[in-house]
Design an enzyme around this catalytic site. Structure first.
Site, short mmCIF file in Angstrom:
data_model
loop_
_atom_site.label_atom_id
_atom_site.label_comp_id
_atom_site.label_asym_id
_atom_site.label_seq_id
_atom_site.Cartn_x
_atom_site.Cartn_y
_atom_site.Cartn_z
N GLU A 1 0.84 -1.21 0.00
CA GLU A 1 0.00 0.00 0.00
C GLU A 1 0.87 1.25 0.00
O GLU A 1 0.58 2.23 -0.71
CB GLU A 1 -0.93 0.03 1.22
CG GLU A 1 -1.84 1.26 1.22
CD GLU A 1 -2.63 1.43 2.50
OE1 GLU A 1 -2.94 2.60 2.84
OE2 GLU A 1 -2.95 0.42 3.15
N SER A 38 -0.05 -9.53 7.17
CA SER A 38 -1.17 -8.60 7.32
C SER A 38 -0.84 -7.50 8.30
O SER A 38 -0.71 -7.74 9.51
CB SER A 38 -2.42 -9.36 7.79
OG SER A 38 -3.43 -8.47 8.21
N ASN A 87 -2.69 -4.90 9.37
CA ASN A 87 -3.71 -4.57 10.37
C ASN A 87 -3.83 -5.66 11.42
O ASN A 87 -4.13 -5.39 12.58
CB ASN A 87 -5.05 -4.26 9.70
CG ASN A 87 -5.78 -5.48 9.20
OD1 ASN A 87 -6.54 -6.10 9.93
ND2 ASN A 87 -5.57 -5.83 7.94
#
Length: 333
Positions: free
Chosen positions: A131, A227, A229
């Site tokens: 991201e 991941s 988060n």
């Protein structure tokens, strides 16, 4: 509660968010419409189970566009891609579907808009995360990445009159706030987002962990190591004083983590499916759990529209021509 018996407490909300739901559905619908294989740049979401499930259905995950044959159907992952990747994919003539989370796209749009007004950017995020690479790749230069408070002192913008902050959406709210405060202290004129870049789903899942952690002896976070988060959920639970562990699946849960514990909290990152949570619950039950209860929490109703070309009416099987509306009051975060 008798000795050895365990009470399971589930966080709410947990697991899939609207952006993850949309990204997975894009790949599945593309497979249904165009047949296998469908190529996906990077893991569609950071979860081993989801990626393996889509591989079995005919998705091929790649990092380099040179690995995609001419004329193939290509899906961009939920994390977003740089302008260079977008342009190369178009130049290679692929049929492209963009599964970038709309909340990440919102950050990209803001960067492009402010860059035209002469702004430089400080991006709060983790180096190497897709991201972050996608957002920083919206411009050729002028975005300075900071991973912690110490990095803020090392930023050397060309000018400070037009400086803005953007944030990786899956960061810890608390971590982002501390770094933002350091940026504000060094650059008092800095422009902060009109709306928090950290997405509603990240916020909601972290708020749920804040409620869960003081009520249990140990917190199990279901999520893959890649991941962001999910990692932040585990860190947050630990910071709040709970023993906290992250598992990719139920087989990774160690019985000794539960030894002497009477209350076990379970949550899941935004890319972890509920089937994995249920498997962890079953494993904890096999180790002595006698009850399961769910904490009260926000009910998420956000739904993001699918890209044009993949909006199929379930009843008729025909392509939908009108925009599918977004629902839920927390979608524009």
């Amino acid at each position: 509660m008798p000795p050895g018996e365990i009470d399971i407490v589930l966080a709410e909300p947990r697991g899939f968010c609207a952006g993850v739901d949309r990204a997975i559905e894009i790949v599945e619908r593309a497979l249904q419409k165009f047949g296998r294989p469908i190529y996906v740049r990077h893991e569609i979401v950071h979860n081993t189970y989801v990626v393996n499930d889509l591989k079995a259905k005919g998705a091929i995950f790649i990092e380099e566009l040179s690995d995609v044959p001419p004329g193939a159907t290509l899906v961009f992952s939920a994390h977003g891609v740089s302008r260079a990747v977008q342009q190369e994919a178009q130049a290679r003539g692929f049929s492209i579907f963009d599964a970038t989370c709309p909340l990440v796209t919102k950050v990209h749009v803001e960067v492009a808009k402010l860059a035209k007004e002469g702004y430089e950017f400080i991006m709060i995020g983790h180096k190497g995360h897709p991201e972050v690479e996608g957002t920083m790749g919206q411009l050729d230069h002028g975005i300075h990445l900071v991973e912690d408070v110490a990095d803020v002192a090392r930023v050397r913008p060309a000018q400070t009159a037009r400086l803005a902050v953007v944030t990786q959406t899956t960061l810890s709210v608390d971590d982002a706030a501390a770094i933002t405060a350091a940026v504000r202290a060094r650059f008092p004129q800095v422009r902060e987002p009109k709306q928090q870049d950290i997405c509603y789903a990240t916020q909601n899942r972290q708020d749920a962990v804040k409620l869960l952690s003081p009520q249990v002896d140990v917190v199990i976070v279901v999520g893959s190591p890649t991941s962001s988060n999910s990692n932040r959920l585990r860190e947050l639970a630990a910071r709040l004083g709970a023993e906290a562990y992250m598992v990719d699946n139920a087989d990774e849960l160690h019985p000794e983590w539960l030894a002497g514990k009477s209350r076990v909290g379970i949550t899941a990152g935004a890319s972890a499916p509920e089937v994995l949570v249920r498997a962890v619950i079953d494993r904890v039950k096999a180790l002595g759990a006698v009850s399961v209860r769910t904490l009260d929490g926000i009910r998420e109703t956000t739904k993001f529209p699918l890209p044009k070309g993949l909006r199929i009416d379930a009843a008729t099987g025909l392509e939908l021509t009108e925009r599918v509306p977004e629902t839920g009051s927390r979608g524009a975060h």
